[in-house]
Every structure is written in C-alpha cells, then in structure tokens.
Design a protein around this motif. Structure first.
Motif, mmCIF file in Angstrom:
data_model
loop_
_atom_site.group_PDB
_atom_site.id
_atom_site.type_symbol
_atom_site.label_atom_id
_atom_site.label_comp_id
_atom_site.label_asym_id
_atom_site.label_seq_id
_atom_site.Cartn_x
_atom_site.Cartn_y
_atom_site.Cartn_z
ATOM 1 N N PRO A 1 -5.719 -50.155 -35.627
ATOM 2 C CA PRO A 1 -5.596 -48.696 -35.441
ATOM 3 C C PRO A 1 -6.768 -47.904 -36.019
ATOM 4 N N LEU A 2 -7.595 -48.541 -36.837
ATOM 5 C CA LEU A 2 -8.746 -47.826 -37.406
ATOM 6 C C LEU A 2 -9.932 -47.811 -36.445
ATOM 7 N N ILE A 3 -9.868 -48.654 -35.405
ATOM 8 C CA ILE A 3 -10.998 -48.770 -34.490
ATOM 9 C C ILE A 3 -10.888 -47.711 -33.395
ATOM 10 N N ALA A 4 -11.829 -46.807 -33.346
ATOM 11 C CA ALA A 4 -11.938 -45.842 -32.256
ATOM 12 C C ALA A 4 -10.605 -45.158 -31.958
ATOM 13 N N HIS A 5 -10.303 -44.966 -30.676
ATOM 14 C CA HIS A 5 -9.145 -44.200 -30.234
ATOM 15 C C HIS A 5 -8.333 -45.042 -29.263
ATOM 16 N N PRO A 6 -7.066 -44.633 -28.993
ATOM 17 C CA PRO A 6 -6.221 -45.486 -28.149
ATOM 18 C C PRO A 6 -6.883 -45.921 -26.832
ATOM 19 N N ALA A 7 -7.515 -45.013 -26.124
ATOM 20 C CA ALA A 7 -8.071 -45.368 -24.810
ATOM 21 C C ALA A 7 -9.188 -46.405 -24.942
ATOM 22 N N ILE A 8 -9.900 -46.377 -26.046
ATOM 23 C CA ILE A 8 -10.980 -47.358 -26.265
ATOM 24 C C ILE A 8 -10.382 -48.682 -26.723
ATOM 25 N N ARG A 9 -9.331 -48.592 -27.538
ATOM 26 C CA ARG A 9 -8.657 -49.825 -27.972
ATOM 27 C C ARG A 9 -7.965 -50.544 -26.822
ATOM 28 N N ASN A 10 -7.646 -49.796 -25.758
ATOM 29 C CA ASN A 10 -7.026 -50.431 -24.596
ATOM 30 C C ASN A 10 -7.991 -51.309 -23.823
ATOM 31 N N ARG A 11 -9.290 -51.193 -24.074
ATOM 32 C CA ARG A 11 -10.256 -52.025 -23.349
ATOM 33 C C ARG A 11 -11.176 -52.843 -24.243
ATOM 34 N N GLY A 12 -11.555 -52.321 -25.379
ATOM 35 C CA GLY A 12 -12.498 -53.031 -26.263
ATOM 36 C C GLY A 12 -11.894 -54.338 -26.757
#
Ligand SMILES: Cc1cc2nc3c(=O)[nH]c(=O)nc-3n(C[C@H](O)[C@H](O)[C@H](O)COP(=O)(O)OP(=O)(O)OC[C@H]3O[C@@H](n4cnc5c(N)ncnc54)[C@H](O)[C@@H]3O)c2cc1C
Lengths: 163, 291
Positions: free
Chosen positions: B99-110
């Motif tokens: 949850p500390l990495i970027a934002h939800p939409a970015i975590r959905n792909r990164g």
C-alpha cells in the motif's frame, strides 16, 4: 517488430476491432479512434489520474497502457459507468456537494472513487483521501470530493441496513 | 510528450521470448506493468526499438509455498502482493509494503519483477527483498540462476541482470514465529516515492534477545542500503530503548546520503534515525512503547 497491431476488445460492453499504431496509449485510442472523450489526457506520465479508466475490472492509468496491448481486454470508461447506472448516486453526490468545478479531474476521480464503494464500504474520510491520493484536483481542495464520496457510502450503508 | 515510434509484440511463453530477444537485438526492451517504462518513454528518457510484452507468460505468474520458501512470480502486481493470503502469512513485510507503493491504479498494473529490475533507489520492494534475504531467480535462454538480493542490486538503477536475462521470480524464506517485519517511510504526499524509508526484519528469541537483524534503508543512497552497524548494534541484546538508541547512533557511520530535491544529507540522516525508532518500537510489547 510490428508498428501496427490489430486488436479486438470490448469497450463499455461493445465489441471493437481496430488496427492501432503501437505508440498510442489507451486514452488517445479512446478519444481519437472511438470518440470517447470522458477520460482526459493530462500529465501523460501517470501522476495526475485524469485518465483513470477500467481495464478488466481494475482502475488503471490509461496513459500508461499501450492500446496495442489490449487485444481481448474489457475496457470501461466514465461513459460506460454513467450509462450502466453503477455510480449514479456518486455522481449525484458530486453535483450536490459541488465536487466538480472545472471538471477536468472528475471522470478519473469518479472511476477511482467507484472502487471505494465496492471495496471499502466502511471507509473513513482518511481512507477515502488515501484512496484518491493519486487523483489530482486543482480546484476544489478535495474537501467537497471527500464529502461526496462519504455521503454516498453513508447512503448506501443506510439502504443496505433498511433492506 | 507522446511516446516515440516503436514496435510492440506480445510473447506468450519464455521460449518465444528468448527467440524474440535474439532476433530483436539490444535496443528492444521488456514490458511488464509499464508503470515505470511507459512513463520514462513519455519523457523520452529512452527510445527502445520495440517492446516485448511479457504479461501473458504463465511461467512468470503466481505465488506459492514449497517447504520453507515462498515463491513470488515476477508478474505479481503490487495490488496482488497486498491482498495475497500467502504473502500476508509468510512475508508480511511485502504485504505491508504494497500500500505504500504509488496509488491504487498504478498498483493494479505495476509488478514486483519490474520494480526489482528497475532498482529505483527510493523504491520499497528492492529494500524489502534485501531485508528478507530473498533470492532473485533469473531466467535466460541458457536456463536459471539464483542471486541473493543483496548482490543483485549494484547501485543506482543498476542490477546484476545481463542482456538476455529476465527476473522470473523472487524466493523469500518464510517468516517464523521469531520474525518481526515492518516497513516505514516518510513521503511528502501519500503515494510518492519515499524521502527516506526503512525495511526492518528481525528475529527475536523467546527471551527477548535479538538473534538477527537486517535494517535496510531506501531513499537515502544509491539503492537499498544495508545498515551493517545499526543491525549489529541490536544483535545479542534485548530490544529496548537502549539497543534502539545504539542502532540509531550507529547509523551515522552506516549511511552517507546524498542530498536530493527533498533536502540535504543531514535531513536524510535525521529521517533515518526517526524511522529507526518508529520501526523498532513497533516490535515492542504495547506497554513498553513510548507513549
Ligand atoms: C505516479 C507513479 C508513482 C510511483 N510511485 C512509486 C513508489 O512510491 N514506489 C515504487 O516503488 N514505485 C513507484 N512507482 C513505480 C511502480 O512501482 C512501477 O510499477 C515499478 O517500478 C515497475 O514495475 P512495472 O511492472 O510497471 O515495470 P515496467 O515499467 O514494465 O518495467 C520497468 C523496467 O523493468 C524491466 N522489466 C520489467 N519486468 C522485468 C522482468 N521480469 N525481468 C527483467 N526486466 C524487467 C523493463 O524492461 C523496464 O526496464 C510509481 C509509478 C508512477 C507512475
């Protein structure tokens, strides 16, 4: 390597086939090829969130997705979410709370906030802020947006309790 | 800026990838989640001749446990890392990092593979895998090789990956009852890369003595920085205010942070000390934690 790719995907439930230039991102594809101008092109490097749409059910940055990579995918945009009625209450709350001023961020904000309604129905204001932290709004100061999302969550919980 | 003209091809298996890489030459790049690569193309920081999309390669997916090893496929997305029950049970550090990495939409792909291959000095996951003493599984046409995470990272945006090699998976030793894992960071805005961060993994015996400690800092150097002195200051001692203060004091020699946009070396050192206090006190019983 190919510089054009044939893709077939669904956009807001409709099947679409196109030959796309490999260098275009999903938002230019939606806006330029399909005339769906709800998702906005802004920073084009993933920072601002104005281009947030759904791919295979997940909210994503449309500017960081190659159109060419979407063969077989299901894309949903704010146009689709509006037509289906999925977030009608959220949209009404945005109006009631004046959560859109210039409106540029609003489609991306709504797609992002829609996740909160399903994934975190009990979200606190703090959690709402955290969830929308990747969507920039330069007008409202966010207060009205958080109010609108919170109102929608409260109303949905109340409806659920009555049922 | 719009992306440069470039080729694109989806590859469906590792064999197909090796053939494609051979044919394309060194100017082609691998595309995973695209959350860093495509952003750098927007800045025209690189102009690859083409991208090979590896996201459909089944061999690079999935999370599984075998014996005392948790295997995380390179294509595991940050969002999956945060929600996977095996990760939560066996590598809680990674679940806390997601949850500390970027934002939800970015975590959905990164993906974890993309983050480790990139080796951004302020990224969470490189520090986590070093703190966990994980092994990076590297695949190429010639087969697989395994590299300890601490040796895999070789400084600013650089790793042990050779041309023609990819990250296939990460293998993490599963957490035991003695392990204490946490990650803390300071950011100006939620989701930003850290101004300073710490991934801490300790093993604490039943009598309260610290058996092993790996304090790994990020955002304060050229990569994931193991603080050898601070870690050693904890080992063989009970975890308490005195040993925590000793670890904080040892950081002066461990870290040599460069200044960046956020501030100078002294600010970074200060943040590292504060984070050390926060992370280690979180392992104390509630009664012992400073109010
Ligand atoms: C606005 C924004 C904020 C961000 N904030 C953070 C943050 O706070 N913390 C953080 O850690 N990250 C952050 N990121 C980056 C994000 O975590 C990326 O997802 C990640 O760094 C790269 O993963 P990817 O799968 O998207 O890789 P890609 O962008 O596809 O690839 C990155 C690089 O790795 C290579 N690569 C990819 N997969 C492999 C593999 N399996 N083997 C070998 N090479 C490979 C590619 O060729 C490329 O060079 C942020 C990104 C954005 C856009």
């Amino acid at each position: 390597m190919n510089r054009r790719i044939d893709i077939t995907l669904t956009v807001n439930g409709e099947r679409v086939s196109r030959s796309v230039d490999t260098r275009i991102h999903l938002i230019d594809f939606l806006r330029g090829e399909l005339g769906l101008t709800g998702a906005h092109t802004a920073c084009e490097h993933g920072v601002c969130g104005a281009c947030t749409v759904r791919v295979d059910g997940d909210a994503v940055r449309g500017c960081l997705v190659l159109a060419a990579s979407l063969d077989g995918a299901a894309v949903e945009t704010i146009e689709g979410l509006s037509d289906s009625g999925e977030i009608r209450d959220l949209q009404e709350a945005f109006v009631a709370r004046n959560a859109a001023q210039c409106g540029y961020c609003t489609p991306g904000m709504l797609v992002t906030a829609a996740d909160i309604l399903t994934q975190a129905p009990n979200a606190s204001r703090e959690e709402i802020r955290e969830h929308i932290s990747g969507n920039y709004c330069r007008c409202t100061g966010y207060q009205a947006i958080v109010d609108a999302v919170e109102d929608t969550l409260t109303a949905r919980r109340t409806r659920e309790a009555v049922r | 800026m719009k992306w440069p003209a470039m080729g694109y091809a989806r590859v469906d298996s590792l064999d197909e990838l090796w053939r494609a890489l051979d044919a394309a030459g060194p100017e082609a790049q691998i595309l995973a989640g695209g959350q860093s690569l495509l952003a750098t193309l927007s800045f025209r920081l690189s102009e690859p001749s083409g991208l090979f999309d590896i996201t459909r390669i089944a061999a690079l997916r999935g999370v599984s446990v075998s014996g005392s090893t948790l295997r995380i496929g390179a294509l595991t997305r940050h969002a999956e890392l945060g929600s996977d029950p095996l990760v939560a049970a066996h590598a809680p550090l990674l679940a806390k990092a997601a949850p500390l990495i970027a934002h939800p939409a970015i975590r959905n792909r990164g993906t974890i593979g993309g983050s480790l291959a990139l080796a951004d000095p302020a990224a969470e996951l490189p520090a986590c895998v070093v703190a966990l003493d994980a092994t990076i599984v590297i695949a190429s046409k010639g087969g697989e090789r395994r590299v300890p995470a601490a040796d895999f990272f070789q400084g600013l945006f650089s790793t042990d990956l050779q041309p023609g090699e990819i990250i296939a998976a990460v293998e993490v030793p599963v957490a035991t009852a003695a392990s204490r894992q946490t990650i803390v960071e300071v950011t100006r805005r939620s989701g930003d890369y850290a101004m300073a961060g710490l991934a801490a993994v300790l093993s604490v015996q039943a009598n309260g003595q610290v058996e092993t400690a790996r304090l790994v800092y990020f955002g304060v150097g050229s990569g994931a920085e193991i603080a050898g002195g601070a870690s050693a200051a904890l080992v063989g001692r009970p975890l308490d205010d005195a040993s925590i203060a000793a670890a904080q004091a040892a950081l002066t020699d461990d870290l040599d942070p460069p200044g960046d946009l956020h501030g100078g070396p002294e600010l970074k050192r200060h943040l590292a000390r504060v984070l050390t206090g926060r992370a280690l006190s979180s392992f104390l019983a509630p009664a012992e934690q400073a109010a």
